[in-house]
Design a protein around this motif. Structure first.
Motif, PDB file in Angstrom:
ATOM      1  N   PRO A   1      44.777  30.819  57.424  1.00  0.00           N
ATOM      2  CA  PRO A   1      44.179  29.695  58.165  1.00  0.00           C
ATOM      3  C   PRO A   1      42.838  30.061  58.802  1.00  0.00           C
ATOM      4  CG  PRO A   1      46.527  29.814  58.618  1.00  0.00           C
ATOM      5  CD  PRO A   1      46.174  31.055  57.833  1.00  0.00           C
ATOM      6  N   GLY A   2      42.684  31.329  59.211  1.00  0.00           N
ATOM      7  CA  GLY A   2      41.407  31.779  59.771  1.00  0.00           C
ATOM      8  C   GLY A   2      40.295  31.838  58.742  1.00  0.00           C
ATOM      9  N   GLY A   3      40.681  31.851  57.469  1.00  0.00           N
ATOM     10  CA  GLY A   3      39.698  31.851  56.392  1.00  0.00           C
ATOM     11  C   GLY A   3      39.225  30.471  56.005  1.00  0.00           C
ATOM     12  N   VAL A   4      39.904  29.460  56.520  1.00  0.00           N
ATOM     13  CA  VAL A   4      39.510  28.064  56.292  1.00  0.00           C
ATOM     14  C   VAL A   4      38.851  27.505  57.538  1.00  0.00           C
ATOM     15  CG1 VAL A   4      40.372  25.720  55.826  1.00  0.00           C
ATOM     16  CG2 VAL A   4      41.322  27.688  54.573  1.00  0.00           C
TER      17      VAL A   4
ATOM     18  N   LEU B   1      52.670  17.806  56.821  1.00  0.00           N
ATOM     19  CA  LEU B   1      52.033  17.598  58.115  1.00  0.00           C
ATOM     20  C   LEU B   1      52.988  17.958  59.243  1.00  0.00           C
ATOM     21  CD1 LEU B   1      50.376  14.087  57.608  1.00  0.00           C
ATOM     22  CD2 LEU B   1      49.254  16.315  57.461  1.00  0.00           C
ATOM     23  N   THR B   2      52.438  18.482  60.316  1.00  0.00           N
ATOM     24  CA  THR B   2      53.250  18.711  61.514  1.00  0.00           C
ATOM     25  C   THR B   2      53.267  17.426  62.346  1.00  0.00           C
ATOM     26  OG1 THR B   2      51.361  19.483  62.811  1.00  0.00           O
ATOM     27  CG2 THR B   2      52.594  21.140  61.546  1.00  0.00           C
ATOM     28  N   ASN B   3      54.268  17.293  63.193  1.00  0.00           N
ATOM     29  CA  ASN B   3      54.402  16.065  64.001  1.00  0.00           C
ATOM     30  C   ASN B   3      53.205  15.873  64.932  1.00  0.00           C
ATOM     31  OD1 ASN B   3      56.882  15.400  62.861  1.00  0.00           O
ATOM     32  ND2 ASN B   3      58.038  16.565  64.385  1.00  0.00           N
ATOM     33  N   ASP B   4      52.734  16.947  65.552  1.00  0.00           N
ATOM     34  CA  ASP B   4      51.600  16.825  66.472  1.00  0.00           C
ATOM     35  C   ASP B   4      50.329  16.418  65.722  1.00  0.00           C
ATOM     36  OD1 ASP B   4      53.165  17.470  68.607  1.00  0.00           O
ATOM     37  OD2 ASP B   4      52.506  19.555  68.754  1.00  0.00           O
ATOM     38  N   ALA B   5      50.182  16.907  64.495  1.00  0.00           N
ATOM     39  CA  ALA B   5      49.009  16.522  63.694  1.00  0.00           C
ATOM     40  C   ALA B   5      49.040  15.037  63.377  1.00  0.00           C
ATOM     41  CB  ALA B   5      48.967  17.341  62.403  1.00  0.00           C
ATOM     42  N   VAL B   6      50.217  14.520  63.065  1.00  0.00           N
ATOM     43  CA  VAL B   6      50.374  13.086  62.785  1.00  0.00           C
ATOM     44  C   VAL B   6      49.943  12.266  63.996  1.00  0.00           C
ATOM     45  CG1 VAL B   6      52.059  11.242  62.380  1.00  0.00           C
ATOM     46  CG2 VAL B   6      52.173  13.353  61.039  1.00  0.00           C
ATOM     47  N   GLU B   7      50.407  12.664  65.176  1.00  0.00           N
ATOM     48  CA  GLU B   7      50.077  11.902  66.393  1.00  0.00           C
ATOM     49  C   GLU B   7      48.577  11.905  66.657  1.00  0.00           C
ATOM     50  OE1 GLU B   7      52.120   9.912  68.168  1.00  0.00           O
ATOM     51  OE2 GLU B   7      53.429  10.399  66.466  1.00  0.00           O
TER      52      GLU B   7
ATOM     53  N   GLN C   1      44.849  20.374  64.514  1.00  0.00           N
ATOM     54  CA  GLN C   1      46.240  20.606  64.887  1.00  0.00           C
ATOM     55  C   GLN C   1      47.010  21.326  63.783  1.00  0.00           C
ATOM     56  OE1 GLN C   1      47.257  19.708  68.077  1.00  0.00           O
ATOM     57  NE2 GLN C   1      48.972  21.077  67.569  1.00  0.00           N
ATOM     58  N   ILE C   2      46.697  21.022  62.537  1.00  0.00           N
ATOM     59  CA  ILE C   2      47.325  21.740  61.419  1.00  0.00           C
ATOM     60  C   ILE C   2      46.991  23.224  61.507  1.00  0.00           C
ATOM     61  CG2 ILE C   2      47.143  22.114  58.907  1.00  0.00           C
ATOM     62  CD1 ILE C   2      47.079  19.009  58.682  1.00  0.00           C
ATOM     63  N   ALA C   3      45.734  23.552  61.802  1.00  0.00           N
ATOM     64  CA  ALA C   3      45.339  24.957  61.950  1.00  0.00           C
ATOM     65  C   ALA C   3      46.102  25.621  63.083  1.00  0.00           C
ATOM     66  CB  ALA C   3      43.837  25.054  62.181  1.00  0.00           C
ATOM     67  N   ILE C   4      46.184  24.950  64.231  1.00  0.00           N
ATOM     68  CA  ILE C   4      46.906  25.501  65.385  1.00  0.00           C
ATOM     69  C   ILE C   4      48.379  25.733  65.042  1.00  0.00           C
ATOM     70  CG2 ILE C   4      47.790  24.950  67.699  1.00  0.00           C
ATOM     71  CD1 ILE C   4      45.150  23.452  68.196  1.00  0.00           C
ATOM     72  N   ASP C   5      49.029  24.713  64.498  1.00  0.00           N
ATOM     73  CA  ASP C   5      50.476  24.782  64.256  1.00  0.00           C
ATOM     74  C   ASP C   5      50.832  25.808  63.190  1.00  0.00           C
ATOM     75  OD1 ASP C   5      50.800  22.829  66.152  1.00  0.00           O
ATOM     76  OD2 ASP C   5      51.029  21.178  64.729  1.00  0.00           O
ATOM     77  N   TYR C   6      50.061  25.843  62.112  1.00  0.00           N
ATOM     78  CA  TYR C   6      50.389  26.791  61.036  1.00  0.00           C
ATOM     79  C   TYR C   6      50.008  28.220  61.399  1.00  0.00           C
ATOM     80  CZ  TYR C   6      52.356  23.566  57.673  1.00  0.00           C
ATOM     81  OH  TYR C   6      53.199  22.687  57.036  1.00  0.00           O
ATOM     82  N   LEU C   7      48.980  28.418  62.214  1.00  0.00           N
ATOM     83  CA  LEU C   7      48.692  29.766  62.706  1.00  0.00           C
ATOM     84  C   LEU C   7      49.873  30.294  63.513  1.00  0.00           C
ATOM     85  CD1 LEU C   7      44.928  29.814  63.774  1.00  0.00           C
ATOM     86  CD2 LEU C   7      46.088  31.542  62.396  1.00  0.00           C
ATOM     87  N   ARG C   8      50.441  29.438  64.356  1.00  0.00           N
ATOM     88  CA  ARG C   8      51.617  29.851  65.134  1.00  0.00           C
ATOM     89  C   ARG C   8      52.785  30.193  64.211  1.00  0.00           C
ATOM     90  NH1 ARG C   8      55.657  26.764  66.306  1.00  0.00           N
ATOM     91  NH2 ARG C   8      54.445  24.850  66.009  1.00  0.00           N
TER      92      ARG C   8
END
Length: 470
Positions: free
Chosen positions: A83-86, A177-183, A237-244
């Motif tokens: 994810p850090g590469g994108v 998609l993560t739920n937070d990204a959807v919102e 949010q996708i970057a945040i959630d998938y990094l975690r």
């Protein structure tokens, strides 16, 4: 610390234990690249599994994990995705639209157009204002359909798809998609954002190749609408959630990395594949976002000029994305995971990736914006795979955001640019100072390196007339 080998005046290499770091720069730009952690970050990338190639373009500077202005290729079977590469702004990109009206008419009405766009285009870092609001079902539909969703709902024409990278839609196999990204995505479709995002109208300052410029829809007296934005809060949010999730998974597997920002997983891992799908969904959202914003901006301009105007979508191009591509490295055709972070693709004439594009015969337009007070360029690629069909994406920072504010705090950018004939509006003085021209490298020098390194050739140079920033 780094043993930099000069190959030509515009190309350098650093040898490592795995692959060479290839750098496109001149002596001045190379010195600037060495003033932050860009080279260290590039060196760390060479330590990741399956690495096949690392490139730094002439606009390279320090980023999160991977440098901005970098390209990294990993083996499809043995490599990783990061994810850090994108980056956080997945499918941040640029759209250019040529307006079939005399540029003098736009200049005569520049102030009215500036305030009209500023009042009606949603902006800001976090926004509950959108041109097109979504429920959850429609949000997911956008992430599968991309620009086509916007066109089906009245924003543009189907012909536009032939002038968008990937025809404005990446094929999605699974909804990840993560739920937070959807919102976050529900309320931001059709919004510009802040930071380095912008919407501006430029005049064509110079044409270098009349034949190609004409094929692109670029003419000396036609203004060009240029906009720069991405997948907004949904992609972030996708970057945040998938990094975690990546970090949790990597800890369980006891994986180690050169630094924590390079957290990654083998591409064969299910979670890695899920991230790839989710990132592509964000990319489709960004395609729809720019389609809607571009069309809305045209409507505003038409209303102010009190007449409809023919227009040509020159191109819509991406610069933060991971893609699966085939490339020749050291004489061997290989299937690779290409990370382009702050780097733009550059496919030349008759490249197979352009088979459904209107630009198959000449190569697609490469859109490289400068700053709100400097030139932008439109190029076309030369026939070569030396850079994995990649190129710089802009000028590249020389001052960090905090440093820019501290250094330039007493400057009145709006007044300075007005003296140069450029009208500027932004949401805050702080935001404008962060993006001041002096915070960036000289775009003309960055482009000069790109041309002299034989990556591409110039088609047109643009100069801003008016600019709005979030």
């Amino acid at each position: 610390m780094f043993n930099i080998e000069k190959v030509t005046d515009y190309f350098y290499k650093i040898k490592t234990n795995t692959v060479d770091i290839e750098i496109y720069a001149n002596k001045t730009i190379l010195k600037k690249i060495g003033e932050d952690d860009t080279l260290k970050q590039a060196l760390d990338i060479t330590k990741l599994p399956g690495i096949k190639k690392v490139l730094l373009m002439s606009d390279a500077h320090q980023g999160y994990g991977f440098p901005i202005g970098s390209v990294a290729a990993f083996d499809y079977e043995e490599g990783i995705i990061s994810p850090g590469g994108v980056g956080y702004d997945i499918n941040c990109g640029v759209r250019a639209i040529s307006l079939n009206v005399d540029v003098e008419e736009v200049q005569k009405n520049a102030e009215r157009i500036l305030y009209g766009l500023y009042a009606q285009i949603p902006k800001g870092a976090v926004s509950d204002k959108a041109i097109y609001y979504l429920n959850e079902k429609k949000l997911r539909q956008v992430t599968f359909e991309g620009a086509e969703f916007a066109i089906k709902n009245g924003f543009g024409e189907k012909l536009d798809l032939q002038a968008i990278e990937d025809n404005g839609r990446i094929e999605i196999n699974n909804d990840c998609l993560t739920n937070d990204a959807v919102e976050r995505g529900k309320t931001e479709l059709g919004s510009l954002g802040s930071g380095n995002h912008f919407l501006e109208i430029d005049k064509v300052e110079e044409i270098f190749d009349k034949k190609i410029a004409s094929a692109f829809g670029i003419y000396q007296n036609y203004p060009i609408l240029l906009l720069h934005t991405g997948s907004r809060g949904l992609g972030h949010q996708i970057a945040i959630d998938y990094l975690r999730l990546f970090k949790e998974n990597a800890n369980q597997k006891k994986l180690s990395f050169p630094n924590k920002e390079l957290t990654s997983l083998p591409f064969s891992d299910k979670l890695a594949k899920d991230y790839f799908e989710a990132a592509n969904q964000a990319a489709n959202y960004a395609f729809a976002n720019r389609q809607i914003l571009g069309f809305k901006a045209l409507q505003i301009i038409f209303e102010i000029l009190k007449k409809p105007i023919n227009y040509t979508l020159i191109y819509d191009i991406v610069h933060n994305i991971a893609k699966i591509e085939q490339h020749n490295i050291n004489g061997k055709n290989q299937k690779l995971i290409i990370h382009r972070k702050g780097a733009t693709r550059a496919f030349y004439a008759k490249h197979s990736a352009l088979k459904n594009s209107r630009y198959f015969e000449i190569g697609h337009p490469i859109l490289i914006p400068g700053t709100m007070g400097s030139n932008s360029y439109i190029l076309v690629a030369n026939e070569s795979d030396q850079t994995l069909n990649s190129i710089c994406h802009g000028a590249g920072r020389v001052l960090g955001r905090r440093q820019a504010i501290k250094t330039l705090k007493n400057q009145d950018l709006i007044a300075q640019l007005k003296q140069k004939g450029i009208l500027l509006l932004g949401d805050s003085k702080k935001g404008l100072l962060e993006e001041a021209p002096l915070a960036y490298k000289d775009i003309d020098e960055v482009i000069d390196i790109t041309i002299k390194a034989n990556i591409a050739k110039k088609v047109a140079k643009l100069k801003p007339i008016l600019v709005i920033k979030g």
